[in-house]
Design a protein around this motif. Structure first.
Motif, PDB file in Angstrom:
ATOM      1  N   ARG A 162       0.868  -1.178   0.000  1.00 31.43           N
ATOM      2  CA  ARG A 162       0.000   0.000   0.000  1.00 31.43           C
ATOM      3  C   ARG A 162       0.899   1.219   0.000  1.00 31.43           C
ATOM      4  O   ARG A 162       1.824   1.316   0.806  1.00 31.43           O
ATOM      5  CB  ARG A 162      -0.911   0.014   1.211  1.00 31.43           C
ATOM      6  N   ILE A 163       0.597   2.142  -0.903  1.00 29.43           N
ATOM      7  CA  ILE A 163       1.368   3.372  -1.008  1.00 29.43           C
ATOM      8  C   ILE A 163       0.431   4.517  -0.655  1.00 29.43           C
ATOM      9  O   ILE A 163      -0.446   4.879  -1.431  1.00 29.43           O
ATOM     10  CB  ILE A 163       1.926   3.552  -2.435  1.00 29.43           C
ATOM     11  N   PRO A 164       0.595   5.079   0.552  1.00 23.13           N
ATOM     12  CA  PRO A 164      -0.307   6.175   0.930  1.00 23.13           C
ATOM     13  C   PRO A 164      -0.004   7.446   0.134  1.00 23.13           C
ATOM     14  O   PRO A 164       1.154   7.797  -0.068  1.00 23.13           O
ATOM     15  CB  PRO A 164      -0.019   6.378   2.421  1.00 23.13           C
ATOM     16  N   ILE A 165      -1.059   8.084  -0.329  1.00 26.75           N
ATOM     17  CA  ILE A 165      -0.957   9.362  -1.028  1.00 26.75           C
ATOM     18  C   ILE A 165      -1.835  10.338  -0.258  1.00 26.75           C
ATOM     19  O   ILE A 165      -3.030  10.098  -0.082  1.00 26.75           O
ATOM     20  CB  ILE A 165      -1.421   9.249  -2.487  1.00 26.75           C
ATOM     21  N   THR A 166      -1.246  11.411   0.222  1.00 22.56           N
ATOM     22  CA  THR A 166      -1.981  12.409   0.989  1.00 22.56           C
ATOM     23  C   THR A 166      -1.958  13.733   0.246  1.00 22.56           C
ATOM     24  O   THR A 166      -0.892  14.222  -0.122  1.00 22.56           O
ATOM     25  CB  THR A 166      -1.365  12.585   2.398  1.00 22.56           C
ATOM     26  N   VAL A 167      -3.136  14.289   0.043  1.00 18.18           N
ATOM     27  CA  VAL A 167      -3.284  15.589  -0.617  1.00 18.18           C
ATOM     28  C   VAL A 167      -3.855  16.559   0.417  1.00 18.18           C
ATOM     29  O   VAL A 167      -4.838  16.257   1.082  1.00 18.18           O
ATOM     30  CB  VAL A 167      -4.228  15.496  -1.824  1.00 18.18           C
TER      31      VAL A 167
END
Length: 176
Positions: A162-167
């Protein structure tokens, strides 16, 4: 000289308050699938410009459906009649786009829809609002003036990754 066989569509996409809507997805679909443009196919998609404008050239005569989609807003659909040798005008308002513009969003472009990969390294590309900040896998990445961002060379391990992406938008609202 020959008679024109196609027409053009010029239009503008706006928010519910009448402001130009930038980067809305605008799709032109022909009602009769047997009528195809010289550019091939019966559907075209592009984004609205900085002033909300869009254009579609060389459209065969007859009714054409224009669909406008803006992430976080309700899609809007309108039909326009195209006549050979003429320009059809179409202005489309997306009523809830004002609220959607304030929400952080991310659209992942690659890897595209592949739940499984066979490589040990992936590259993530995406698009968001240019004024947002983005972290991919815990590292800050540059967001370009177009809203595009990327992170290359993310190592994977055997099994599920899982690769977290936070915007985060300028108001401090984050979405992971």
């Amino acid at each position: 000289l020959t008679e024109p066989t196609t027409g053009d569509i010029f239009g503008t996409v706006t928010t519910g308050s009448g402001a130009p809507l930038v980067d809305a997805w605008v799709s032109l679909e022909r009602r009769e699938s047997s009528r195809r443009s010289r550019r091939g196919g019966s559907a075209r998609t592009w984004t609205s410009s900085a002033d909300g404008r869009f254009a579609s050239l060389d459209v065969p005569p007859g009714p054409a459906t224009v669909r406008v989609h803006y992430i976080g807003a309700t899609p809007v659909q309108s039909t326009v009649e195209v006549q050979a040798g003429s320009v059809a005008r179409l202005d489309v308002a997306v009523p809830d786009a004002d609220q959607a513009k304030d929400l952080p969003f991310v659209q992942i472009l690659a890897p595209k829809g592949a739940p499984e990969v066979t490589t040990q390294v992936v590259h993530v590309m995406g698009r968001t609002s240019p004024d947002c900040t983005v972290e991919v896998g815990g590292e800050s990445v540059e967001v370009f003036s177009t809203g595009a961002f990327a992170r290359d060379g993310i190592s994977l391990t055997l099994g599920e990754n899982r690769i977290p992406i936070t915007v985060t938008n300028p108001a401090g609202r984050s979405h992971t």
